[in-house]
Design a protein around this motif. Structure first.
Motif, PDB file in Angstrom:
ATOM      1  N   HIS A   1       0.471  -1.305  -0.010  1.00  0.00           N
ATOM      2  CA  HIS A   1      -0.080  -0.406   0.132  1.00  0.00           C
ATOM      3  C   HIS A   1       0.919   0.968  -0.353  1.00  0.00           C
ATOM      4  N   ALA A   2       1.011   1.406  -1.130  1.00  0.00           N
ATOM      5  CA  ALA A   2       1.899   2.461  -0.916  1.00  0.00           C
ATOM      6  C   ALA A   2       1.522   3.761  -2.344  1.00  0.00           C
ATOM      7  N   PRO A   3       0.469   5.004  -2.188  1.00  0.00           N
ATOM      8  CA  PRO A   3       0.504   5.293  -3.173  1.00  0.00           C
ATOM      9  C   PRO A   3       1.065   6.657  -3.141  1.00  0.00           C
ATOM     10  N   GLY A   4       1.930   6.639  -4.731  1.00  0.00           N
ATOM     11  CA  GLY A   4       2.848   8.318  -4.681  1.00  0.00           C
ATOM     12  C   GLY A   4       4.044   6.969  -4.420  1.00  0.00           C
ATOM     13  N   LEU A   5       4.286   6.202  -4.416  1.00  0.00           N
ATOM     14  CA  LEU A   5       6.156   5.747  -3.924  1.00  0.00           C
ATOM     15  C   LEU A   5       6.445   5.478  -4.754  1.00  0.00           C
ATOM     16  N   SER A   6       7.538   5.787  -5.455  1.00  0.00           N
ATOM     17  CA  SER A   6       7.861   6.095  -7.077  1.00  0.00           C
ATOM     18  C   SER A   6      10.275   5.913  -7.116  1.00  0.00           C
TER      19      SER A   6
ATOM     20  N   HIS B   1      11.846   1.169  -5.324  1.00  0.00           N
ATOM     21  CA  HIS B   1      12.408  -0.085  -5.415  1.00  0.00           C
ATOM     22  C   HIS B   1      13.130  -0.967  -3.455  1.00  0.00           C
ATOM     23  N   ARG B   2      13.087  -0.013  -2.787  1.00  0.00           N
ATOM     24  CA  ARG B   2      13.619  -0.166  -1.526  1.00  0.00           C
ATOM     25  C   ARG B   2      12.415  -0.793  -0.647  1.00  0.00           C
ATOM     26  N   TYR B   3      10.639  -0.737  -1.172  1.00  0.00           N
ATOM     27  CA  TYR B   3       9.679  -1.050  -0.440  1.00  0.00           C
ATOM     28  C   TYR B   3      10.100  -2.162  -1.539  1.00  0.00           C
ATOM     29  N   ILE B   4      10.373  -2.412  -2.124  1.00  0.00           N
ATOM     30  CA  ILE B   4      10.216  -4.172  -2.881  1.00  0.00           C
ATOM     31  C   ILE B   4      10.787  -4.616  -2.544  1.00  0.00           C
ATOM     32  N   GLN B   5      12.232  -4.537  -2.563  1.00  0.00           N
ATOM     33  CA  GLN B   5      12.577  -4.902  -2.242  1.00  0.00           C
ATOM     34  C   GLN B   5      13.150  -5.830  -0.898  1.00  0.00           C
ATOM     35  N   ALA B   6      12.148  -4.985   0.513  1.00  0.00           N
ATOM     36  CA  ALA B   6      11.990  -4.986   1.835  1.00  0.00           C
ATOM     37  C   ALA B   6      10.666  -6.012   1.859  1.00  0.00           C
ATOM     38  N   GLY B   7      10.663  -6.453   0.393  1.00  0.00           N
ATOM     39  CA  GLY B   7       9.715  -8.174   0.229  1.00  0.00           C
ATOM     40  C   GLY B   7       7.980  -7.340  -0.062  1.00  0.00           C
ATOM     41  N   VAL B   8       8.085  -6.548   0.018  1.00  0.00           N
ATOM     42  CA  VAL B   8       7.084  -6.788  -0.518  1.00  0.00           C
ATOM     43  C   VAL B   8       6.244  -6.638  -1.865  1.00  0.00           C
TER      44      VAL B   8
ATOM     45  N   HIS C   1      -2.084  -2.124  -4.675  1.00  0.00           N
ATOM     46  CA  HIS C   1      -3.699  -1.622  -4.903  1.00  0.00           C
ATOM     47  C   HIS C   1      -3.893  -0.477  -4.544  1.00  0.00           C
ATOM     48  N   GLU C   2      -3.191   0.467  -4.144  1.00  0.00           N
ATOM     49  CA  GLU C   2      -3.461   2.039  -4.297  1.00  0.00           C
ATOM     50  C   GLU C   2      -3.247   2.911  -5.673  1.00  0.00           C
ATOM     51  N   CYS C   3      -2.688   2.400  -6.943  1.00  0.00           N
ATOM     52  CA  CYS C   3      -2.192   3.434  -8.241  1.00  0.00           C
ATOM     53  C   CYS C   3      -3.534   4.121  -8.602  1.00  0.00           C
ATOM     54  N   THR C   4      -3.770   4.715  -8.922  1.00  0.00           N
ATOM     55  CA  THR C   4      -4.642   5.586  -9.639  1.00  0.00           C
ATOM     56  C   THR C   4      -4.307   6.583 -11.028  1.00  0.00           C
TER      57      THR C   4
ATOM     58  N   ALA D   1       0.670   2.879 -12.031  1.00  0.00           N
ATOM     59  CA  ALA D   1       0.828   1.485 -11.981  1.00  0.00           C
ATOM     60  C   ALA D   1       2.248   0.671 -12.922  1.00  0.00           C
ATOM     61  N   GLU D   2       1.664   1.146 -14.036  1.00  0.00           N
ATOM     62  CA  GLU D   2       2.916   0.870 -15.133  1.00  0.00           C
ATOM     63  C   GLU D   2       5.163   0.667 -14.198  1.00  0.00           C
ATOM     64  N   GLU D   3       4.968   1.634 -13.809  1.00  0.00           N
ATOM     65  CA  GLU D   3       5.836   1.508 -12.587  1.00  0.00           C
ATOM     66  C   GLU D   3       6.200   1.076 -11.654  1.00  0.00           C
ATOM     67  N   LYS D   4       5.359   0.356 -11.152  1.00  0.00           N
ATOM     68  CA  LYS D   4       5.344  -0.355 -10.337  1.00  0.00           C
ATOM     69  C   LYS D   4       5.634  -1.667 -10.827  1.00  0.00           C
TER      70      LYS D   4
END
Length: 555
Positions: free
Chosen positions: A182-187, A192-199, A203-206, A211-214
């Motif tokens: 759950h990371a609205p606007g994170l880029s 990448h650090r958020y994903i590397q942590a295991g996420v 579902h917060e892409c507006t 959405a494409e970047e994530k």
């Protein structure tokens, strides 16, 4: 060979190959036994009809329907949804472990399969007061449950980026399972650090760009279409325009009210809308079935193939997506829902959760001078704008009007007496007030109105009902919907909840609430301090983008 049940001459959607073909489909013992030219003891003529796998909601808060799990199943099954992945962080914020036990117990034998994600952020931030804790130690009791799939949406992404122990312990506990994001606007680097942590998901892409970047970074994207947050058009239009592979895209509702489900559908609506936006029908169906089953490791569902559960939605066509009949493990939905009863013992431990400290009208007054922080609604979204504007005032006190409503939050769990107020732009209510104990995610009481007397009355009604929705006009009760289960859910059947809610929505519109927002769902998100840009909690205004409270004048 003769089978228990055969669907004759149907068009079967192959969600793996993203094609359709004509065939008979046989069911024995609740499982698809064969596909080909077949005969059965009972045959259903499906000539001119389409057979799809039962739809799967990849992320839903059942509580947001305001129905108990059984009543929720009753509402969504006729729309083709046979499996949901529930994140119960709403009720767990109120009752902690007791809520986890409640959900797993009462959903054990429902006609819709309910899988559960362990809530990760209880509360979602330190900027609010909730009703219970839910630590990594608490999670250990549930992690091996066969219907627990992993960690629910990790809303505290600043804590992940900072490597804080509480959330990192929860992520570590759920390694090897699915970890929802759950990371609205994170880029960029932070994403990448958020994903590397295991996420793994979001579902917060507006927007399609987000959405494409994530997706490019490796996340599975859950495209949401609920009552308030509607993201299908923006994201699917981009997918169609760019011709992207849809393998990494799934559908969810997140928060969807019964009236919206009744009028639109459930996951069926996400699929139908995507097809109308130009997505290949079989791809859209796969996004609501097979893609979700694969992402969450759900064996035996999401596909019409030999050996899979006979969870089947029978449609009139892929163009109209009208659900004609639904089967769960080969049993028609009408048989599954007939005469199903709930008992008070199912939810007794979840009652009596509104604990308000006595309050006075004086506590609702809001001092103002010059330009002040204003929460600006964004039509059709649950995001808000952080505005600074001059608002009407008298003797230095904010005077709400049709442009600026007064928004108030009352702490209702621990009897702290916390009450905060702020201007809300775009809601539109005049000559009255709306209040609800559904206020994501800590679920204190939130109210909006154009006068303090009606706001007070509406909040008093919530306390009297021990949770629910209230409408007040000229000091009079003009609508109420009791939600006594954790202050979030009704004990009534889905149809009765919907009947009352429809009448209340209509009355709220007559009181001026904008057509650009849902009178209740939109209001319930105004206290959620993990969605940009500005929110109000029982502790005050929160600047979400900068993860900080806004100091009041004089502090």
């Amino acid at each position: 060979m003769s089978y228990d049940l055969v669907f004759k001459n149907g068009t079967i959607v192959d969600v793996k190959a993203k094609t359709s073909y004509r065939a008979d489909l046989a069911v024995s013992g609740g499982v698809i036994a064969e596909i080909g030219r077949l005969d059965g003891e009972r045959e259903v003529d499906c000539s001119g009809k389409v057979l799809c796998p039962g739809f799967i909601d990849a992320h839903v808060h059942i509580e947001s329907s305001m129905a108990s799990p059984a009543a929720f199943a009753e509402a969504v099954l006729p729309h083709g949804t046979t499996t949901v992945i529930a994140d119960p962080h709403e009720m767990v914020n109120v009752r902690g472990n007791e809520a986890m036990k409640y959900l797993l117990d009462v959903s054990e034998d429902l006609p819709v399969s309910v899988y559960v994600m362990l809530p990760s952020s209880i509360p979602s931030t330190p900027f609010e007061t909730n009703g219970a804790d839910f630590t990594s130690k608490d999670m250990e009791a549930w992690i091996e449950h066969p219907r627990v799939l992993g960690l629910g949406e990790v809303m505290c992404y600043p804590d992940v980026l900072a490597g804080r122990k509480d959330i990192m312990d929860k992520i570590a506990l759920c390694r090897g399972k699915v970890i929802d994001g759950h990371a609205p606007g994170l880029s960029g680097t932070d994403l990448h650090r958020y994903i590397q942590a295991g996420v793994m998901t979001d579902h917060e892409c507006t927007s399609f760009e987000e959405a494409e970047e994530k997706r490019r970074a490796g996340m599975k994207i859950l495209i949401r279409e609920g009552s308030a947050a509607r993201n299908v058009e923006a994201i699917v239009s981009g997918i169609v325009k760019k011709g992207l592979d849809t393998e990494g895209f799934l559908f969810c509702t997140d928060d969807k009210h019964l009236d919206t489900i009744e009028h639109e559908g459930h996951i069926s609506y996400n699929i139908k809308k995507s097809i109308r936006l130009g997505l290949k029908p079989e791809e859209a169906v796969a996004m609501g079935t097979w893609n979700t089953a694969q992402t969450y490791g759900l064996a035996g569902v999401g596909c019409l193939e030999k050996g899979f559960d006979a969870d089947i939605a029978v449609l009139d066509s892929l163009e109209n997506m009208k659900v004609l009949e639904v089967y769960k493990k080969g049993i028609p939905s009408g048989h599954l829902l007939k005469d199903r009863a709930e008992h008070e013992s199912d939810y007794r431990g979840m009652m009596h959760t509104v604990n308000l400290k006595p309050f006075t009208e004086e506590q609702l007054k809001l001092h103002t001078k010059g330009k002040v922080p204003v929460i600006g609604l964004v039509p059709g979204q649950i995001t808000t704008r952080y505005l600074k504007e001059e608002v009407a005032a008298e003797n230095g006190l904010f005077c709400p009007d049709s442009t600026y409503s007064k928004l108030c939050v009352f702490e209702r769990h621990r009897g702290t007496g916390n009450i905060k107020a702020a201007p809300l732009k775009g809601y539109g209510i005049t000559n009255g007030a709306v209040a609800t104990s559904v206020a994501h995610d800590s679920h204190n009481i939130i109210a909006a109105g154009d006068n303090d007397r009606d706001i007070m009355k509406a909040v008093e009604m919530i306390q009297e009902m021990q949770g629910g929705y209230a409408l007040v006009q000229d000091g009079k009760d003009v609508g109420r919907l009791p939600l006594p289960i954790a202050g979030l859910m009704s004990t009534q059947p889905a149809k009765e909840i919907q009947r009352r809610l429809d009448a209340m929505v209509q009355r709220a519109r007559e009181m001026g609430v904008s057509e650009d927002c849902d009178p209740f769902t939109t209001l319930s998100f105004m206290a959620l301090p993990v969605i940009p840009e500005l929110r109000l909690t029982d502790k005050g205004l929160v600047d979400v983008k900068n993860c900080q409270m806004i100091k009041e004048k004089g502090e």
